[in-house]
Design an enzyme around this catalytic site. Structure first.
Site, PDB file in Angstrom:
ATOM      1  N   HIS A 138       0.993  -1.272   0.182  1.00 52.68           N
ATOM      2  CA  HIS A 138      -0.019  -0.088   0.090  1.00 52.68           C
ATOM      3  C   HIS A 138       0.860   1.126   0.032  1.00 52.68           C
ATOM      4  O   HIS A 138       1.970   1.331   0.236  1.00 52.68           O
ATOM      5  CB  HIS A 138      -0.842  -0.202   1.278  1.00 52.68           C
ATOM      6  CG  HIS A 138      -0.472   0.433   2.476  1.00 52.68           C
ATOM      7  ND1 HIS A 138      -0.303  -0.747   3.395  1.00 52.68           N
ATOM      8  CD2 HIS A 138       0.205   1.409   3.274  1.00 52.68           C
ATOM      9  CE1 HIS A 138       0.371  -0.147   4.556  1.00 52.68           C
ATOM     10  NE2 HIS A 138       0.363   1.185   4.319  1.00 52.68           N
ATOM     11  N   GLU A 143      -5.261   0.595   0.641  1.00 58.84           N
ATOM     12  CA  GLU A 143      -5.033  -0.662   0.938  1.00 58.84           C
ATOM     13  C   GLU A 143      -5.061  -1.320  -0.468  1.00 58.84           C
ATOM     14  O   GLU A 143      -5.804  -1.120  -1.396  1.00 58.84           O
ATOM     15  CB  GLU A 143      -5.884  -1.523   2.004  1.00 58.84           C
ATOM     16  CG  GLU A 143      -5.645  -0.587   3.170  1.00 58.84           C
ATOM     17  CD  GLU A 143      -4.494  -0.945   3.884  1.00 58.84           C
ATOM     18  OE1 GLU A 143      -3.478  -1.675   3.690  1.00 58.84           O
ATOM     19  OE2 GLU A 143      -4.535  -0.817   5.213  1.00 58.84           O
TER      20      GLU A 143
END
Length: 260
Positions: A138, A143
């Protein structure tokens, strides 16, 4: 994408600090996007040393946040606003007026996200954005499986990211579940992206981001789409790169006038 392999974290910090200093000599009021965590500390320490030595004037520099926790009370020592003020703004001799970031305490978090995205554009855009990379690939708090076109928004942290960040809190339970983060699309609008990764624990993520396909599963791979992206890694973080020797050779042959 340029990949620069350095001996250690201190060398990486010095290299990037000099790139920032070069930018500030050319554009004294540059908007510098900063990341938090332990990885970028050598950058900030080296840059502050240059300011103290008179090697660069940072008095007109503007600072902006990459991300912020949602729900931490104002002034909490681990809010990213507090961290950036403590580790970047104060050591550079700036005041809070030089700093901008999203409001993680806002009642309407979505509105705060949209307001920050607009504020970055209205400020003329980010000149140089510093980035780290998570063990899952990330960047910011985008994410895995974040949209590559995403804008500043609220995100739910994975358990892995919360565990990685728990070292800054007394316990995992204290780590917030939600954050505001610049989206990948927002990050890609910066004029220069500089990612620093150190340590063997980042080696897999670095290899996937640099040499793997561009994929939402590895958000940092989006840097491959940027016209001016620099990835600085120490030997440990470079240990899984198949093209490490090529990256060393191209950097060694690079003209001095090109900078990073």
């Amino acid at each position: 994408m340029e990949v620069v392999i350095v001996p250690d974290a201190a060398a990486g910090g010095e290299l990037i600090a000099e790139a920032i200093a070069t930018l500030l000599r050319r554009r004294p009021d540059a908007l510098l996007g900063v990341a938090t965590g332990s990885t970028p500390l050598p950058i900030y320490q080296a840059l502050a040393a240059k300011v103290r030595a008179g090697a660069v004037d940072a008095s007109r520099t503007r600072i902006c946040q990459l991300d912020e926790y949602v729900g931490l009370p104002a002034g909490h020592s681990e809010s990213y606003r507090s961290v950036v003020l403590r580790e970047v703004v104060e050591p550079l001799g700036l005041d809070e007026h030089a700093f901008m970031g999203p409001d993680g305490t806002a009642e309407d978090v979505q509105a705060a996200c949209e307001a920050y995205d607009r504020a970055l554009s209205e400020a003329g855009g980010v000149d140089l954005q510093l980035l780290g990379i998570g063990t899952d690939g990330h960047i910011g708090f985008n994410e895995p499986c974040s949209s590559l076109a995403s804008r500043t928004r609220i995100k739910t942290l994975t358990r892995q990211t919360r565990e990685d960040n728990a070292r800054f809190f007394d316990s995992l339970d204290e780590v917030p579940h939600h954050v505001i983060t610049q989206g990948i699309g927002t990050i890609l609008e910066a004029r220069h992206l500089v990612l620093l990764a150190t340590g063997e624990g980042k080696a897999d993520a670095v290899a996937r981001a640099v040499e793997g396909p561009v994929a939402a599963l590895v958000p940092a791979s989006a840097l491959q789409l940027h016209p001016h992206a620099t990835v600085v890694v120490d030997e440990a973080a470079a240990s899984k790169l198949k093209l490490a020797d090529y990256f060393r050779a191209t950097y060694a042959a690079k003209p001095d006038w090109q900078g990073i």
